[in-house]
Design an enzyme around this catalytic site. Structure first.
Site, PDB file in Angstrom:
ATOM      1  N   LYS A 105      46.713 113.915  32.427  1.00  0.00           N
ATOM      2  CA  LYS A 105      46.783 114.960  33.451  1.00  0.00           C
ATOM      3  C   LYS A 105      46.299 116.263  32.831  1.00  0.00           C
ATOM      4  CE  LYS A 105      48.249 115.303  37.751  1.00  0.00           C
ATOM      5  NZ  LYS A 105      48.210 114.269  38.792  1.00  0.00           N
ATOM      6  N   GLY A 216      55.166 115.062  57.461  1.00  0.00           N
ATOM      7  CA  GLY A 216      53.935 115.602  56.865  1.00  0.00           C
ATOM      8  C   GLY A 216      52.753 115.148  57.692  1.00  0.00           C
ATOM      9  N   GLY A 218      49.417 116.203  56.897  1.00  0.00           N
ATOM     10  CA  GLY A 218      48.243 116.667  56.163  1.00  0.00           C
ATOM     11  C   GLY A 218      47.294 115.506  55.944  1.00  0.00           C
ATOM     12  N   ASN A 219      46.618 115.532  54.803  1.00  0.00           N
ATOM     13  CA  ASN A 219      45.637 114.486  54.520  1.00  0.00           C
ATOM     14  C   ASN A 219      46.268 113.096  54.580  1.00  0.00           C
ATOM     15  OD1 ASN A 219      43.265 113.233  53.589  1.00  0.00           O
ATOM     16  ND2 ASN A 219      43.997 113.345  51.488  1.00  0.00           N
ATOM     17  N   GLY A 221      49.588 112.178  55.531  1.00  0.00           N
ATOM     18  CA  GLY A 221      50.460 111.892  56.676  1.00  0.00           C
ATOM     19  C   GLY A 221      49.697 111.663  57.966  1.00  0.00           C
TER      20      GLY A 221
HETATM   21  P1  NAD Z   1      48.488 118.119  52.353  1.00  0.00           P
HETATM   22  O1  NAD Z   1      48.680 119.487  51.802  1.00  0.00           O
HETATM   23  O2  NAD Z   1      47.204 117.740  52.984  1.00  0.00           O
HETATM   24  O3  NAD Z   1      49.634 117.809  53.443  1.00  0.00           O
HETATM   25  C1  NAD Z   1      50.977 118.125  53.281  1.00  0.00           C
HETATM   26  C2  NAD Z   1      51.594 118.141  54.679  1.00  0.00           C
HETATM   27  O4  NAD Z   1      53.005 118.344  54.568  1.00  0.00           O
HETATM   28  C3  NAD Z   1      51.084 119.272  55.579  1.00  0.00           C
HETATM   29  O5  NAD Z   1      50.927 118.772  56.893  1.00  0.00           O
HETATM   30  C4  NAD Z   1      52.223 120.296  55.552  1.00  0.00           C
HETATM   31  O6  NAD Z   1      52.241 121.101  56.710  1.00  0.00           O
HETATM   32  C5  NAD Z   1      53.393 119.352  55.507  1.00  0.00           C
HETATM   33  N1  NAD Z   1      54.636 119.948  55.041  1.00  0.00           N
HETATM   34  C6  NAD Z   1      54.847 120.886  54.102  1.00  0.00           C
HETATM   35  N2  NAD Z   1      56.150 121.142  53.987  1.00  0.00           N
HETATM   36  C7  NAD Z   1      56.784 120.352  54.870  1.00  0.00           C
HETATM   37  C8  NAD Z   1      58.126 120.146  55.225  1.00  0.00           C
HETATM   38  N3  NAD Z   1      59.116 120.805  54.629  1.00  0.00           N
HETATM   39  N4  NAD Z   1      58.388 119.246  56.177  1.00  0.00           N
HETATM   40  C9  NAD Z   1      57.423 118.549  56.783  1.00  0.00           C
HETATM   41  N5  NAD Z   1      56.134 118.694  56.499  1.00  0.00           N
HETATM   42  C10 NAD Z   1      55.821 119.583  55.552  1.00  0.00           C
HETATM   43  O7  NAD Z   1      48.853 117.139  51.140  1.00  0.00           O
HETATM   44  P2  NAD Z   1      48.479 115.602  51.024  1.00  0.00           P
HETATM   45  O8  NAD Z   1      47.255 115.453  50.228  1.00  0.00           O
HETATM   46  O9  NAD Z   1      48.586 114.971  52.360  1.00  0.00           O
HETATM   47  O10 NAD Z   1      49.680 115.098  50.084  1.00  0.00           O
HETATM   48  C11 NAD Z   1      50.968 114.816  50.620  1.00  0.00           C
HETATM   49  C12 NAD Z   1      51.799 114.124  49.556  1.00  0.00           C
HETATM   50  O11 NAD Z   1      51.154 112.924  49.154  1.00  0.00           O
HETATM   51  C13 NAD Z   1      52.035 114.927  48.280  1.00  0.00           C
HETATM   52  O12 NAD Z   1      53.304 114.596  47.777  1.00  0.00           O
HETATM   53  C14 NAD Z   1      50.971 114.390  47.350  1.00  0.00           C
HETATM   54  O13 NAD Z   1      51.327 114.568  45.974  1.00  0.00           O
HETATM   55  C15 NAD Z   1      50.996 112.935  47.729  1.00  0.00           C
HETATM   56  N6  NAD Z   1      49.783 112.200  47.365  1.00  0.00           N
HETATM   57  C16 NAD Z   1      48.583 112.548  47.884  1.00  0.00           C
HETATM   58  C17 NAD Z   1      47.453 111.824  47.538  1.00  0.00           C
HETATM   59  C18 NAD Z   1      46.112 112.135  48.143  1.00  0.00           C
HETATM   60  O14 NAD Z   1      45.221 111.295  48.026  1.00  0.00           O
HETATM   61  N7  NAD Z   1      45.940 113.250  48.825  1.00  0.00           N
HETATM   62  C19 NAD Z   1      47.553 110.758  46.617  1.00  0.00           C
HETATM   63  C20 NAD Z   1      48.808 110.411  46.113  1.00  0.00           C
HETATM   64  C21 NAD Z   1      49.922 111.157  46.494  1.00  0.00           C
END
Ligand code: NAD
Length: 408
Positions: A105, A216, A218-219, A221
């Site tokens: 990392k 969630g 985001g990407n 969810g």
């Molecule tokens: P993102 O920033 O695109 O999305 C995060 C989402 O969570 C957003 O919709 C935000 O509004 C929402 N959010 C924030 N606080 C919140 C709360 N208290 N209650 C409900 N929703 C809330 O991030 P992402 O890339 O979707 O990543 C989400 C999780 O998945 C993280 O824990 C990340 O480490 C993990 N993850 C992501 C990937 C990837 O490929 N992007 C890979 C492995 C793990």
């Protein structure tokens, strides 16, 4: 509990208390320390002509299974201990996924929003200049993480090529598609989670069509909600940082994605009612998917969870205390190190394609992803059953077995 404490605790469980599996003190002792951790200073000439020095890190944790692999995060709170803990998680995650990669990392202590685009590019190139000796397709392969984008990965790959002449582009993953990135990376985490769910659905006693709640949007969810919806499951509720919404008849996810794009909010989506994030987590459902952030299910709310199964797409959404409570309530948790490992697996595919000079279609990518995750999921269930433990420890056992076998 800090990430590092959590790691130490789970390592200790791997060494002694994981249902009779004992990997030996020497092996666990070796895994408690990274192979090396490196701190660098990166001087940047800022747009106003002043010089600013940023602190950067790369932790190469363990390469028993292959080149170190793991993201680089840009954050004002990033520091070496956090990077070390995350590098350990990558070691475990790559091993669970069954990819020939070790764990690493990196990071820079910086708030990227305070930098101009030009300053950000200089900083990213500066990171590579300081570390070019230790990076490389067969040595150490970084990826994006918090606040690092495909564009940043492309700058880094370009800088590495300038310094070393290596044209494979395999040293950095998460690049834009036209610069050697892989098809499918954007949805790989959610898609991988779905493959794991499908592999375990019957085993966990879930119906063919499930009622699903996603925290969630985001990407990860939003794509998870879309993938489950398209497969015919009913999405009862979703939330983002501002709102949660609920519809007992099921939300129309493609329409909801469009609605959020147009209005910037989930609130007011036709036929849904607003709920708080706390209420969302406690909805009675077949499958709860935390896909926001860490520490969402704690000892404060774990007892109120009514989901039959939890699939962790976010990293660390359940605290160890909540884990214990859910275990006692017999709610199985499909752990993050398995459930969200589709992302790192497709990063590995990108590296593989770059080294072979190939470009696979999204269909090919997902056809390769599905059996790998299914295989790991089944092995984890077997471990958990044999050792009379939960799936998280089952996953740890699988990772430690795979690492130990290759460790010299
Ligand atoms: P993102 O920033 O695109 O999305 C995060 C989402 O969570 C957003 O919709 C935000 O509004 C929402 N959010 C924030 N606080 C919140 C709360 N208290 N209650 C409900 N929703 C809330 O991030 P992402 O890339 O979707 O990543 C989400 C999780 O998945 C993280 O824990 C990340 O480490 C993990 N993850 C992501 C990937 C990837 O490929 N992007 C890979 C492995 C793990």
């Amino acid at each position: 509990m800090s990430q590092l404490d959590k790691v130490a605790r789970l390592s200790a469980q791997g060494g002694s208390a994981s249902g009779g599996k004992n990997f030996g003190d020497e092996f666990i002792m070796r895994l408690r320390q990274p192979d090396r951790d490196i701190r660098i200073s990166i001087p940047i000439k800022m747009d106003n002509g002043s010089i600013k020095i940023f602190e950067g890190y790369r932790v190469e944790y363990n390469n028993a299974l292959g080149p170190y692999k793991g993201g680089i995060r840009y954050h004002q709170d990033t520091e070496i201990n956090e990077v070390k803990a995350l590098a350990f998680w990558m070691t475990i995650k790559c091993a669970v996924a069954g990819i020939p990669m070790g764990g690493g990392k990196g990071g820079i202590t910086v708030n990227p929003k305070e930098l101009s685009k030009g300053e950000l590019e200089k900083l990213s190139r500066g990171f590579v200049q300081k570390l070019s000796d230790i990076l490389g397709p067969k040595k150490d392969v970084p990826a994006p993480d918090v606040n690092t984008t495909p564009e940043i990965m492309a700058w880094m790959a370009d800088e590495f090529e300038k310094i070393t002449g290596d044209k494979t582009r395999a040293t950095f993953t998460g690049k834009p598609i036209d610069k050697g990135g892989s098809e499918g990376r954007g949805t790989a985490t959610a898609q991988g989670g779905f493959y794991v769910f499908e592999a375990l659905r019957k085993e966990l006693g879930l119906p063919e069509k499930c009622e699903v709640v996603v925290q969630g949007f985001g990407n990860v969810g939003s794509y998870a909600a879309l993938i489950w919806h398209k497969a015919g499951h009913k999405i009862l509720a979703v939330s983002d940082s501002k709102n949660g919404i609920y519809d007992a008849n099921g939300l129309d996810i493609p329409k909801l994605m469009e609605y959020k794009k147009n209005t910037g909010s989930l609130s007011g989506f036709p036929s849904s009612k607003n709920i708080s994030n706390g209420e969302l987590l406690e909805i009675k459902c077949d499958l709860l998917i935390p896909a926001a952030f860490e520490n969402q299910i704690t000892d404060q709310n774990a007892a109120k969870i009514q989901a039959k199964v939890i699939l962790e797409l976010a990293n660390g959404p359940i605290t160890p205390e909540a884990d214990e409570i859910l275990f006692k309530k017999s709610i199985p948790i499909i752990p993050d190190i398995l459930a969200n490992s589709g992302g790192v697996t497709v990063s590995y595919f990108e590296w593989d394609q770059n080294l072979k000079g190939e470009h696979w279609s999204e269909k090919e990518v997902f056809e390769k992803l599905e059996p790998m995750l299914r295989d790991s999921a089944q092995k984890i269930v077997k471990n958990a059953k044999e050792s009379k433990t939960d799936l998280r420890r089952g996953a740890f056992i699988l990772a430690l077995e795979r690492i130990k076998e290759e460790m010299v």
